[in-house]
Design an enzyme around this catalytic site. Structure first.
Site, PDB file in Angstrom:
ATOM      1  N   PHE B 181     -13.667   9.459  -0.039  1.00 54.95           N
ATOM      2  CA  PHE B 181     -14.577   9.435  -1.430  1.00 54.95           C
ATOM      3  C   PHE B 181     -15.361  10.723  -1.432  1.00 54.95           C
ATOM      4  O   PHE B 181     -16.642  10.384  -1.327  1.00 54.95           O
ATOM      5  CB  PHE B 181     -15.221   8.012  -1.394  1.00 54.95           C
ATOM      6  CG  PHE B 181     -14.427   6.878  -1.673  1.00 54.95           C
ATOM      7  CD1 PHE B 181     -13.110   6.923  -1.549  1.00 54.95           C
ATOM      8  CD2 PHE B 181     -15.199   5.614  -1.959  1.00 54.95           C
ATOM      9  CE1 PHE B 181     -12.321   5.570  -1.721  1.00 54.95           C
ATOM     10  CE2 PHE B 181     -14.511   4.392  -2.116  1.00 54.95           C
ATOM     11  CZ  PHE B 181     -12.983   4.377  -1.948  1.00 54.95           C
ATOM     12  N   PRO B 183     -16.837  12.652  -3.734  1.00 50.24           N
ATOM     13  CA  PRO B 183     -17.929  12.586  -4.541  1.00 50.24           C
ATOM     14  C   PRO B 183     -19.200  12.100  -3.897  1.00 50.24           C
ATOM     15  O   PRO B 183     -20.228  12.640  -4.069  1.00 50.24           O
ATOM     16  CB  PRO B 183     -17.574  11.850  -5.683  1.00 50.24           C
ATOM     17  CG  PRO B 183     -16.070  12.097  -5.776  1.00 50.24           C
ATOM     18  CD  PRO B 183     -15.669  12.062  -4.569  1.00 50.24           C
ATOM     19  N   ASP B 184     -18.886  10.997  -3.014  1.00 47.77           N
ATOM     20  CA  ASP B 184     -20.115  10.236  -2.569  1.00 47.77           C
ATOM     21  C   ASP B 184     -20.895  11.516  -1.429  1.00 47.77           C
ATOM     22  O   ASP B 184     -22.134  11.455  -1.605  1.00 47.77           O
ATOM     23  CB  ASP B 184     -19.958   9.231  -1.428  1.00 47.77           C
ATOM     24  CG  ASP B 184     -19.468   8.136  -2.507  1.00 47.77           C
ATOM     25  OD1 ASP B 184     -20.380   7.422  -3.176  1.00 47.77           O
ATOM     26  OD2 ASP B 184     -18.341   7.889  -2.826  1.00 47.77           O
ATOM     27  N   PRO B 185     -20.510  12.214  -0.525  1.00 48.96           N
ATOM     28  CA  PRO B 185     -21.123  12.985   0.245  1.00 48.96           C
ATOM     29  C   PRO B 185     -21.587  14.120  -0.613  1.00 48.96           C
ATOM     30  O   PRO B 185     -22.741  14.774  -0.465  1.00 48.96           O
ATOM     31  CB  PRO B 185     -19.976  13.443   1.476  1.00 48.96           C
ATOM     32  CG  PRO B 185     -18.581  13.105   0.889  1.00 48.96           C
ATOM     33  CD  PRO B 185     -18.825  11.747   0.082  1.00 48.96           C
ATOM     34  N   ALA B 188     -24.882  12.898  -2.254  1.00 50.94           N
ATOM     35  CA  ALA B 188     -25.799  12.711  -1.098  1.00 50.94           C
ATOM     36  C   ALA B 188     -26.234  14.124  -0.811  1.00 50.94           C
ATOM     37  O   ALA B 188     -27.385  14.199  -0.523  1.00 50.94           O
ATOM     38  CB  ALA B 188     -24.899  12.373   0.173  1.00 50.94           C
TER      39      ALA B 188
END
Lengths: 400, 424
Positions: B181, B183-185, B188
């Site tokens: 996924f 986009p999550d990192p 972050a």
């Protein structure tokens, strides 16, 4: 405030923070752009004549290769000033030293040891200005057995472990579109710079920040490393995390979640599937994904992508639809938030750019166009104490 | 070595799943105190449900144990270096305690659907009344305004709605999402700098801030040139397999062994000349590939010739041989290989963590290293509510009686089975 500082009127989050950006390409300039977007004063130092090599990379405005027309460069260098300087020339030392003293943060992405050989390694910088932090971005980092290896975006995806888990199991591993390793390293360098600044505000001391593109990807991939650490098995390439379906005018992506399963079955007109053992939970659905996809595909092909997206989201199903650039520009959500901003440029004119991804106290922070090559030579060199004649002489010698 | 980089920073973490928790995990590694607020009623969904079969799926050696919510790999990966307190925010008394914690915190970070914090009575306006210089960072999927503000997403669907998937995929094939996924990192790594920018602004002005960030917009931000080609030239990008759009050849080629592959990028004519010698091409063949436009035009043929050469070779040997002559090459590392990789291990990228229910396992570290403030895992991911007492007594300043009352009301319960399964 020194003569060198850019006059600013707005009270922006990083007003007063000084950044010397001697990087080129994508990762370093992106970090500089993010800092500049927050209000830091960013001076970009480009090689004379052709400038940052991103100026030579397409897409070009009207497909005309020109150092002021690269869409990649224009996007990555908003909110900066540009001066030219050949860092490898001996005369550059007298220019770069006061700039180092001025800067809180220096961003660079040369190969390891390059700056050391120019007398501009972190040890040299620390002697010139102990408060200044150096943020170095490389493919493999400043140490380790692969330190001097050559990298590209694709190589970082491979050695960072993301490549192997993307794509189909019966085909070769697949890269993610664009330049994700470079951009993710850029995001990391922005945050790394801010950590160094936070620490500097407490201690007065700068430090060396080491950002590796391979490690940025190795941190981002998560599933591959974790799968092996937890299960002792390699994760296989599969298209089952969020399967995508062809609809009448594009593609839509579905996240199958237990909470939404009954609603989903109702939506596609197959209420009997709610109790079908083959699809009863995530594990079963994953095992029977081929059969599930067959059933769902038949219904999907008749749907409209945005209508279905809104219908599903209206029922709390986190669907996606595949947006190309046109879909993004016409997204009501993006339009409402003013995500794309129109920026005027002396060579390319008015164009829409992706803007800030946030509101800061309910405001969009301003965004200024990328500088022309060496646009700020006169003002910056004058502030550094060089006369017009000296600047001309350095220009003739090819130093600036 | 001197103290931690972010010593003294206290963050109240109301995020869940991936982006927010990864941001606060790294802030925690760097020395910030991270108080993660969950509840038995509403756990971070990456803890999975109360039973092992609910989809989080990654349990140590496939064994979820009696408390699957404490062993889920997705949770343990992203939540080290934090403490966990249980507080049911659907109860007014839970909100009251949270407000006491706001008073003692520098930053509140949250990733609820837009509107949820307002419903709890915890909007930025509410928080500002408690602590004037509070910094609140909101990481909603679509941001806090606009017609899609209440829409939900996961990283995979953000890759779709933000533009990446449209040009990820095999040549001529359908759009694809990444194997993670992504986009999550991204969110972050950006959010760490956003939080610290707000802190810098507070340092110079004394003012707090509300940041309303859109995860989808962050994701479009990493495909800037794809958008620019459209706004400049009206051109849309489609999947181009593993090829580059500037140099050729580039690809991922079969090597000896099961699912073994080498990624190769040939950036210049010089690199190509060196490589073509290794490929043992005839002088006639060499002439037909001498310019980059020729190599683009005959990319399929080049891919065939390179595969012919690579398929019976060891991927690591190919990588080292190409790198020795300056050609970018990298093995497509499996999970097993990435954990054993000599370069990452030399740089101490993996951090082994002891966890009482998970045992000792390696976890990924961070995308950056600091010369004067080395970061590290400070504690294993907390068991649900492991630090509730400490947080209520020592940080919120509650009395024993107040703590008992909250417990009796179930507000601080750390038993999710009492509330039914919260399945993913």
């Amino acid at each position: 405030m020194s003569l060198l500082d850019k006059p600013f009127s707005e009270d922006l989050p990083l007003s007063g923070v000084k950044v010397l950006d001697i990087s080129q390409g994508v990762a370093g300039p992106y970090a500089g752009k993010l800092l500049g977007g927050m209000g830091a004063d960013v001076i970009s130092v480009e090689p004379p004549i052709h400038g940052d090599y991103a100026r030579l990379i397409p897409p070009f405005f009207e497909d005309d290769p020109h150092i002021e027309k690269s869409g990649l460069f224009l996007y990555l260098n908003t909110d900066k000033r540009s001066i030219t300087l050949d860092l490898s020339s001996e005369q550059s030392q007298s220019v770069i030293k006061p700039l180092i003293e001025w800067a809180d943060i220096i961003i660079e992405n040369y190969a390891p040891d390059t700056l050391e050989n120019l007398g501009l390694g972190y040890k040299d910088i620390e002697k010139i200005s102990s408060k200044t932090s150096l943020v170095s971005i490389t493919d493999f980092g400043q140490s380790g057995p692969y330190k001097d290896y050559q990298g590209t975006n694709l190589i970082s995806l491979a050695l960072g472990g993301l490549l192997q888990i993307t794509g189909d199991v019966d085909k070769e591993p697949l890269k993610v579109g664009g330049r994700p390793a470079e951009y993710i390293a850029g995001l990391s360098a922005f945050s790394g710079a801010m950590v160094a600044l936070y620490a500097q505000r407490a201690s007065g001391e700068g430090q060396h920040v080491d950002v590796s593109m391979v490690e940025a990807i190795a941190t981002a991939q998560m599933y591959s490393g974790l799968n092996y650490a937890y299960l002792g098995e390699n994760r296989v390439r599969a298209n089952d995390i969020a399967p995508m379906y062809q609809v009448s005018n594009g593609h839509v992506g579905v996240m199958y979640r237990q909470d939404n399963w009954d609603d989903f079955c109702d939506m596609i007109g197959r209420p009997e599937m709610k109790d079908d053992e083959r699809f009863i939970d995530n594990v079963a659905r994953r095992e029977n994904i081929i059969e599930l996809n067959q059933i769902v595909s038949e219904w999907m092909i008749k749907q409209d992508k945005t209508e279905l997206y809104h219908l599903a989201q209206g029922q709390r199903m986190p669907f996606g639809y595949i947006c190309d650039a046109e879909d993004l520009i016409s997204s009501e959500q993006y339009i409402h938030r003013g995500y794309f901003v129109e920026i005027d440029h002396p060579v390319c004119g008015k164009l829409l750019y992706p803007g800030h991804s946030f509101f800061w106290d309910d405001e969009k922070l301003p965004m200024e166009r990328a500088p022309l090559l060496g646009e700020h030579n006169e003002s910056v060199y004058e502030a550094l104490g060089f006369s017009k004649e000296e600047v001309s002489a350095l220009t003739e010698k090819g130093v600036i | 070595m001197s103290k931690n980089a972010l010593e003294g920073l206290r963050v109240l973490d109301l995020t869940q799943v991936w982006a927010g928790p990864t941001c606060t995990k790294i802030l925690g590694d760097l020395g910030a105190e991270i108080i993660k607020i969950e509840s038995g009623r509403r756990m971070d969904i990456s803890r999975g449900g109360t039973t092992a079969n609910s989809g989080a799926g990654l349990y140590p050696d496939g064994n979820a144990g009696d408390e699957p919510w404490n062993t889920s790999g997705l949770y343990t990966d992203r939540n080290r270096s934090k403490i966990s307190a249980c507080l049911d925010l659907t109860h007014p008394k839970g909100v009251e305690v949270l407000k006491k914690l706001v008073e003692k915190s520098d930053v509140v970070i949250e990733s609820f659907r837009s509107g949820v914090m307002e419903r709890f009575g915890l909007s930025y306006e509410d928080l500002k009344l408690i602590r004037k210089d509070i910094i609140m960072v909101s990481l909603a999927s679509q941001g806090g305004s606009g017609p899609e503000r209440s829409y939900g997403s996961f990283g995979a669907t953000l890759e779709q709605t933000a533009g990446i998937a449209s040009f990820t995929g095999y040549l001529g094939g359908d759009p694809r999402t990444s194997g993670t996924f992504l986009p999550d990192p991204m969110v972050a790594f950006l959010a760490i700098g956003i939080v610290l920018s707000a802190i810098e602004q507070r340092r110079t002005t004394g003012k707090g801030t509300f940041v309303d960030l859109s995860q989808r917009e962050v994701t479009t931000g990493v495909v800037g040139e794809m958008v620019m080609d459209y706004t400049m030239n009206g051109r849309k990008w489609g999947p181009n397999g593993n090829r580059d759009n500037v140099f050729a050849p580039q690809g991922v080629y079969k090597c000896y062994g099961d699912d073994s592959w080498i990624a190769i990028s040939v950036r210049t004519d010089d690199e190509w000349n060196t490589f073509s010698e290794m490929l043992n091409l005839s002088s006639e063949q060499v002439n037909t590939f001498s310019t980059v436009s020729q190599r683009f035009a005959q990319h399929d043929e080049l891919d065939r010739l390179i595969t012919q050469w690579s398929q019976d070779k060891d991927a690591h040997e190919v990588m080292h041989a190409l790198q020795m002559v300056g050609i970018p090459a990298g093995v497509s590392l499996t999970g097993e290989q990435i954990l054993a990789d000599e370069h990452l291990n030399d740089r101490e990228f993996w951090e082994e963590v002891d966890h009482p229910m998970v045992g000792r396992r390696p976890f990924l570290s961070r995308p950056f290293k600091f010369s004067k403030h080395p970061a590290s895992t400070r504690s294993h991911a907390p068991l649900l509510g492991a630090h509730t007492d400490y947080v209520l007594r020592d940080i919120a300043g509650l009395s024993d009686e107040e703590i008992t009352e909250l417990s009796d009301l179930g507000i601080t319960s750390n038993d999710p089975t009492a509330f039914g399964s919260t399945a993913f």
